[in-house]
Design an enzyme around this catalytic site. Structure first.
Site, PDB file in Angstrom:
ATOM      1  CG  HIS A 111      51.930  58.343  82.120  1.00 49.63           C
ATOM      2  ND1 HIS A 111      51.114  57.277  82.344  1.00 49.63           N
ATOM      3  CD2 HIS A 111      52.646  58.119  81.053  1.00 49.63           C
ATOM      4  CE1 HIS A 111      51.133  56.275  81.417  1.00 49.63           C
ATOM      5  NE2 HIS A 111      52.179  56.602  80.560  1.00 49.63           N
ATOM      6  CG  ASP A 113      53.538  57.468  76.851  1.00 50.21           C
ATOM      7  OD1 ASP A 113      53.631  57.099  77.745  1.00 50.21           O
ATOM      8  OD2 ASP A 113      53.102  56.796  75.856  1.00 50.21           O
ATOM      9  CG  HIS A 266      48.545  56.923  78.399  1.00 48.31           C
ATOM     10  ND1 HIS A 266      49.222  58.093  77.879  1.00 48.31           N
ATOM     11  CD2 HIS A 266      48.986  55.712  78.594  1.00 48.31           C
ATOM     12  CE1 HIS A 266      50.391  57.320  77.936  1.00 48.31           C
ATOM     13  NE2 HIS A 266      50.253  56.086  78.289  1.00 48.31           N
ATOM     14  NE  ARG A 281      55.857  53.928  75.088  1.00 49.94           N
ATOM     15  CZ  ARG A 281      55.993  54.328  75.918  1.00 49.94           C
ATOM     16  NH1 ARG A 281      55.226  54.329  77.037  1.00 49.94           N
ATOM     17  NH2 ARG A 281      57.400  55.187  76.272  1.00 49.94           N
TER      18      ARG A 281
END
Length: 290
Positions: A111, A113, A266, A281
């Site tokens: 995907h 993000d 990723h 994150r």
């Protein structure tokens, strides 16, 4: 604020289809404009930029550095925000006092993000807090090369097409596989409506074209019969994550990894059972894909 850092650090490209590292920089101290410009240039060149040895970096400093690149996006799963810091999503398999401290199954499908947002992420910055002894790697796939290596007839076919992106596409499937996620509330669902984006997008800073579909969030190609859409997407998913396009990041203590969601997909390889993994994150808001 601390003393501004000058430009005395080293940028090294990896021997891989993408990626590079910066050595000799301390992100717990603010960068002067010249140093930041060099970092920004390296980020656009590498697509995945690894800052080594960021052991002293606090959540506040992580957020401050991330904001140099733009407004930060707040993840819909507020139960996994770092307490006191909603800008940080905790990615973790750790359970404390019977409570999951973070999202334990993040990145199970390829995907980009927040591609399901109207203005998807510019980039994500993931800072290692606690790493397993084995595995826990992250794979990154170069979507510039994915587009550039498409057969010419497929390039023509996908030019001008748009596809739907949805956060809920695989949410229930992930919930059935583990107890890492709670059901989404009505309020949370309202924050993640299905969006439409180009199958091929032009990077707003480099001008290069990249594929912008993923198995994690892309549901259908608009205007095509479902069998045709499914077949084309299956081909694009496989093509865009071939081994020849991938950099495999093996995490080291203190790593902060910054990747460009406009031209990267990723995938988290996974953490062995019984081993702890926690990372923080932040996500920088991008613009409307064109």
């Amino acid at each position: 604020m601390g003393v501004l850092q000058k430009t005395a650090f080293e940028y090294r490209r990896f021997d891989a289809p993408l990626g590079g590292e910066i050595v000799g920089i301390d992100l717990s101290r603010p960068l002067d404009d010249a140093a930041f410009a060099r970092v920004h240039e390296a980020f656009l060149d590498a697509q995945v930029l690894v800052f080594r040895d960021q052991h002293a970096l606090t959540p506040e400093q992580h957020i401050a550095f991330s904001r140099r690149f733009g407004e930060l996006q707040i993840h819909v799963l507020k139960e996994f925000h770092l307490p006191g810091h909603p800008e940080i999503l905790v990615v973790s398999n750790v359970v404390e006092n019977g409570r999951k401290i973070g999202l334990g199954d993040a990145g199970r499908y390829w995907h980009s993000d927040l591609s399901y947002k109207a203005e998807p992420s510019l980039g994500s910055l993931l800072h290692a807090q606690e790493l397993p002894q084995d595995d826990g790697d992250t794979l990154f796939a170069n979507q510039y090369l994915a587009y550039e290596t498409l057969p010419e007839d497929i390039k023509r076919q996908v030019t001008g097409l748009r596809a739907t992106h949805s956060y809920t596409l695989r949410y229930d499937e992930l919930r059935q596989k583990s107890d890492a996620r709670n059901p989404l509330s009505t309020e949370q669902l309202a924050q993640v409506p299905t969006e439409s984006h180009p199958v091929v997008r032009t990077h707003p800073e480099t001008g290069r074209k990249a594929l912008f579909v993923s198995e994690g969030f892309t549901g259908t190609i608009e205007g095509l019969p479902k069998p045709v859409s499914d077949s084309l997407l299956a081909y694009l998913f496989e093509h865009s994550t071939r081994e020849s396009l991938i950099y495999r990041h093996k995490w080291r203590p203190g790593d902060l990894v910054f990747w460009d969601n406009r031209c990267i997909q990723h995938l988290a390889v996974g953490c062995p059972p019984g081993q702890r993994r926690t990372l923080y994150r932040t996500t920088v808001k991008g613009d409307v894909p064109v």
